[in-house]
Design a protein around this motif. Sequence first.
Motif, PDB file in Angstrom:
ATOM      1  N   ILE A 104       2.287  -5.518   6.937  1.00 17.74           N
ATOM      2  CA  ILE A 104       2.392  -5.724   5.494  1.00 17.74           C
ATOM      3  C   ILE A 104       1.894  -4.494   4.756  1.00 17.74           C
ATOM      4  O   ILE A 104       0.812  -3.977   5.040  1.00 17.74           O
ATOM      5  N   ILE A 105       2.705  -4.027   3.816  1.00 19.04           N
ATOM      6  CA  ILE A 105       2.302  -2.953   2.914  1.00 19.04           C
ATOM      7  C   ILE A 105       1.833  -3.579   1.607  1.00 19.04           C
ATOM      8  O   ILE A 105       2.564  -4.338   0.975  1.00 19.04           O
ATOM      9  N   LEU A 106       0.612  -3.292   1.215  1.00 18.96           N
ATOM     10  CA  LEU A 106       0.133  -3.653  -0.115  1.00 18.96           C
ATOM     11  C   LEU A 106       0.366  -2.434  -0.989  1.00 18.96           C
ATOM     12  O   LEU A 106      -0.371  -1.444  -0.915  1.00 18.96           O
ATOM     13  N   LEU A 107       1.438  -2.493  -1.780  1.00 17.00           N
ATOM     14  CA  LEU A 107       1.886  -1.350  -2.587  1.00 17.00           C
ATOM     15  C   LEU A 107       1.315  -1.497  -3.990  1.00 17.00           C
ATOM     16  O   LEU A 107       1.790  -2.294  -4.794  1.00 17.00           O
ATOM     17  N   ASN A 108       0.302  -0.713  -4.285  1.00 19.35           N
ATOM     18  CA  ASN A 108      -0.533  -0.951  -5.451  1.00 19.35           C
ATOM     19  C   ASN A 108      -0.262   0.017  -6.598  1.00 19.35           C
ATOM     20  O   ASN A 108      -0.088   1.217  -6.388  1.00 19.35           O
ATOM     21  N   ALA A 109      -0.284  -0.537  -7.829  1.00 22.17           N
ATOM     22  CA  ALA A 109      -0.100   0.275  -9.029  1.00 22.17           C
ATOM     23  C   ALA A 109      -1.257   0.125 -10.009  1.00 22.17           C
ATOM     24  O   ALA A 109      -1.157   0.569 -11.148  1.00 22.17           O
ATOM     25  N   HIS A 110      -2.362  -0.470  -9.567  1.00 23.28           N
ATOM     26  CA  HIS A 110      -3.480  -0.766 -10.477  1.00 23.28           C
ATOM     27  C   HIS A 110      -4.789  -0.439  -9.782  1.00 23.28           C
ATOM     28  O   HIS A 110      -5.082  -0.967  -8.698  1.00 23.28           O
ATOM     29  N   ASP A 111      -5.574   0.422 -10.416  1.00 23.06           N
ATOM     30  CA  ASP A 111      -6.842   0.858  -9.826  1.00 23.06           C
ATOM     31  C   ASP A 111      -7.727  -0.313  -9.432  1.00 23.06           C
ATOM     32  O   ASP A 111      -8.398  -0.297  -8.400  1.00 23.06           O
ATOM     33  N   GLY A 112      -7.734  -1.362 -10.245  1.00 23.70           N
ATOM     34  CA  GLY A 112      -8.582  -2.514  -9.991  1.00 23.70           C
ATOM     35  C   GLY A 112      -8.214  -3.304  -8.749  1.00 23.70           C
ATOM     36  O   GLY A 112      -8.982  -4.166  -8.307  1.00 23.70           O
ATOM     37  N   ASN A 113      -7.040  -3.037  -8.170  1.00 22.03           N
ATOM     38  CA  ASN A 113      -6.622  -3.735  -6.955  1.00 22.03           C
ATOM     39  C   ASN A 113      -7.085  -3.043  -5.677  1.00 22.03           C
ATOM     40  O   ASN A 113      -6.917  -3.590  -4.585  1.00 22.03           O
ATOM     41  N   MET A 114      -7.637  -1.850  -5.794  1.00 20.88           N
ATOM     42  CA  MET A 114      -7.973  -1.088  -4.599  1.00 20.88           C
ATOM     43  C   MET A 114      -9.017  -1.789  -3.741  1.00 20.88           C
ATOM     44  O   MET A 114      -8.857  -1.929  -2.527  1.00 20.88           O
ATOM     45  N   GLY A 115     -10.097  -2.246  -4.381  1.00 23.25           N
ATOM     46  CA  GLY A 115     -11.150  -2.904  -3.630  1.00 23.25           C
ATOM     47  C   GLY A 115     -10.711  -4.217  -3.023  1.00 23.25           C
ATOM     48  O   GLY A 115     -10.954  -4.487  -1.840  1.00 23.25           O
ATOM     49  N   VAL A 116     -10.038  -5.041  -3.814  1.00 21.74           N
ATOM     50  CA  VAL A 116      -9.626  -6.350  -3.331  1.00 21.74           C
ATOM     51  C   VAL A 116      -8.600  -6.218  -2.206  1.00 21.74           C
ATOM     52  O   VAL A 116      -8.599  -7.022  -1.262  1.00 21.74           O
ATOM     53  N   SER A 117      -7.744  -5.207  -2.262  1.00 19.01           N
ATOM     54  CA  SER A 117      -6.754  -5.002  -1.204  1.00 19.01           C
ATOM     55  C   SER A 117      -7.439  -4.750   0.133  1.00 19.01           C
ATOM     56  O   SER A 117      -7.053  -5.302   1.175  1.00 19.01           O
ATOM     57  N   ARG A 118      -8.455  -3.905   0.095  1.00 13.21           N
ATOM     58  CA  ARG A 118      -9.190  -3.587   1.323  1.00 13.21           C
ATOM     59  C   ARG A 118      -9.913  -4.822   1.862  1.00 13.21           C
ATOM     60  O   ARG A 118      -9.896  -5.094   3.068  1.00 13.21           O
ATOM     61  N   VAL A 119     -10.547  -5.572   0.966  1.00 14.72           N
ATOM     62  CA  VAL A 119     -11.277  -6.765   1.389  1.00 14.72           C
ATOM     63  C   VAL A 119     -10.332  -7.784   2.031  1.00 14.72           C
ATOM     64  O   VAL A 119     -10.614  -8.342   3.099  1.00 14.72           O
ATOM     65  N   VAL A 120      -9.190  -8.016   1.393  1.00  8.50           N
ATOM     66  CA  VAL A 120      -8.218  -8.977   1.929  1.00  8.50           C
ATOM     67  C   VAL A 120      -7.709  -8.529   3.299  1.00  8.50           C
ATOM     68  O   VAL A 120      -7.651  -9.328   4.245  1.00  8.50           O
ATOM     69  N   ALA A 121      -7.345  -7.268   3.402  1.00  8.83           N
ATOM     70  CA  ALA A 121      -6.809  -6.763   4.667  1.00  8.83           C
ATOM     71  C   ALA A 121      -7.830  -6.890   5.797  1.00  8.83           C
ATOM     72  O   ALA A 121      -7.500  -7.307   6.916  1.00  8.83           O
ATOM     73  N   GLU A 122      -9.075  -6.523   5.501  1.00 10.36           N
ATOM     74  CA  GLU A 122     -10.119  -6.606   6.526  1.00 10.36           C
ATOM     75  C   GLU A 122     -10.365  -8.060   6.937  1.00 10.36           C
ATOM     76  O   GLU A 122     -10.550  -8.369   8.117  1.00 10.36           O
ATOM     77  N   TYR A 123     -10.347  -8.965   5.970  1.00 10.96           N
ATOM     78  CA  TYR A 123     -10.594 -10.376   6.269  1.00 10.96           C
ATOM     79  C   TYR A 123      -9.452 -10.984   7.083  1.00 10.96           C
ATOM     80  O   TYR A 123      -9.681 -11.661   8.098  1.00 10.96           O
ATOM     81  N   VAL A 124      -8.227 -10.736   6.648  1.00 13.44           N
ATOM     82  CA  VAL A 124      -7.078 -11.381   7.292  1.00 13.44           C
ATOM     83  C   VAL A 124      -6.875 -10.880   8.717  1.00 13.44           C
ATOM     84  O   VAL A 124      -6.461 -11.639   9.596  1.00 13.44           O
ATOM     85  N   THR A 125      -7.198  -9.623   8.978  1.00 15.91           N
ATOM     86  CA  THR A 125      -7.026  -9.113  10.347  1.00 15.91           C
ATOM     87  C   THR A 125      -8.042  -9.716  11.311  1.00 15.91           C
ATOM     88  O   THR A 125      -7.888  -9.583  12.532  1.00 15.91           O
ATOM     89  N   GLN A 126      -9.071 -10.374  10.793  1.00 12.47           N
ATOM     90  CA  GLN A 126      -9.964 -11.130  11.675  1.00 12.47           C
ATOM     91  C   GLN A 126      -9.255 -12.357  12.235  1.00 12.47           C
ATOM     92  O   GLN A 126      -9.516 -12.786  13.367  1.00 12.47           O
ATOM     93  N   LYS A 127      -8.375 -12.948  11.420  1.00 11.07           N
ATOM     94  CA  LYS A 127      -7.690 -14.178  11.804  1.00 11.07           C
ATOM     95  C   LYS A 127      -6.370 -13.906  12.517  1.00 11.07           C
ATOM     96  O   LYS A 127      -5.946 -14.676  13.379  1.00 11.07           O
ATOM     97  N   PHE A 128      -5.716 -12.808  12.133  1.00 16.21           N
ATOM     98  CA  PHE A 128      -4.420 -12.450  12.718  1.00 16.21           C
ATOM     99  C   PHE A 128      -4.599 -11.111  13.444  1.00 16.21           C
ATOM    100  O   PHE A 128      -4.494 -10.045  12.844  1.00 16.21           O
ATOM    101  N   GLU A 129      -4.866 -11.166  14.737  1.00 21.41           N
ATOM    102  CA  GLU A 129      -5.206  -9.966  15.484  1.00 21.41           C
ATOM    103  C   GLU A 129      -4.055  -8.968  15.566  1.00 21.41           C
ATOM    104  O   GLU A 129      -4.288  -7.758  15.724  1.00 21.41           O
ATOM    105  N   ASN A 130      -2.828  -9.435  15.466  1.00 20.52           N
ATOM    106  CA  ASN A 130      -1.675  -8.533  15.546  1.00 20.52           C
ATOM    107  C   ASN A 130      -1.248  -7.992  14.184  1.00 20.52           C
ATOM    108  O   ASN A 130      -0.289  -7.231  14.099  1.00 20.52           O
ATOM    109  N   ALA A 131      -1.968  -8.405  13.149  1.00 22.15           N
ATOM    110  CA  ALA A 131      -1.599  -7.961  11.801  1.00 22.15           C
ATOM    111  C   ALA A 131      -1.995  -6.510  11.574  1.00 22.15           C
ATOM    112  O   ALA A 131      -3.021  -6.035  12.070  1.00 22.15           O
ATOM    113  N   SER A 132      -1.163  -5.818  10.803  1.00 21.78           N
ATOM    114  CA  SER A 132      -1.444  -4.430  10.423  1.00 21.78           C
ATOM    115  C   SER A 132      -1.119  -4.271   8.946  1.00 21.78           C
ATOM    116  O   SER A 132      -0.018  -4.611   8.506  1.00 21.78           O
ATOM    117  N   PHE A 133      -2.069  -3.771   8.176  1.00 22.59           N
ATOM    118  CA  PHE A 133      -1.885  -3.555   6.740  1.00 22.59           C
ATOM    119  C   PHE A 133      -1.873  -2.066   6.433  1.00 22.59           C
ATOM    120  O   PHE A 133      -2.719  -1.312   6.933  1.00 22.59           O
TER     121      PHE A 133
END
Length: 243
Positions: A104-133
């Motif tokens: 999944i590509i999180l294609l961002n256009a808003h500075d305020g999304n940078m932190g939340v994107s990283r947090v979500v990606a790090e969290y979800v890859t704990q549950k989905f081991e084959n996931a790549s962001f």
Amino acid sequence: MKATEIHGRELEKLSDANFAVLPLGSFEYHGPHSPLGTDIFLAEGFGNLVDSDLNGVIFPTIPYTACPGKTSKYKGTVPVRPSIIQEYITDVVEGILNQGINRIILLNAHDGNMGVSRVVAEYVTQKFENASFLLINWWQMVEIDKADELGLVNTKGRGHGGPYEMSATKAFKPNLIHVEKDDSEFPDVEKYSSLPYILVEGTPKSWDGYTGLIQQTSLEMGNKIVGEAVENMNRLIKNWIND
């Protein structure tokens, strides 16, 4: 390929895709010269320019998100609490992964999304081991030292609502950017250090809901910025999926 145009009898197109693109925007004040949907237009615009030969599927843009205090105080901005948008994006990306798409590509256009994107990606890859962001902020797809070459003078112009962002927006929506001769301009503020750092302020210097020497905004520069960003973005995606 747009996810919204896939029919119920064609669902195999989702699992056959090499990756999904989730564009992230915001509904936010960008100054008197700019539309409230600036970040939505940019997120969608760059999403639609992902090379179709790479076999990705483009999901609908998330339009509302967390906005900083420095823009939330301006009429027109519709902010979402950070905790809410984090949970929301988490549910969306897990739903995409459950379609059989592991990248999944999180294609961002808003500075305020940078932190939340990283947090979500790090969290979800704990549950989905084959996931790549792959986290892409469109403005970082053009090197910093390209500013002079692209026509920006005495400013990098990359601030919120500035000539870099608004020229790129003009490339997608040429009739929605209206800089008038009496619009205030805000020069770059001197940096505290040449090293990277993050400064968060409720009322920054050289600011009125936007910043930059906006008279430099132009369609010609916007086309150059978008062209360079798209070329680099697609090269990055190709390297990622071929790894």
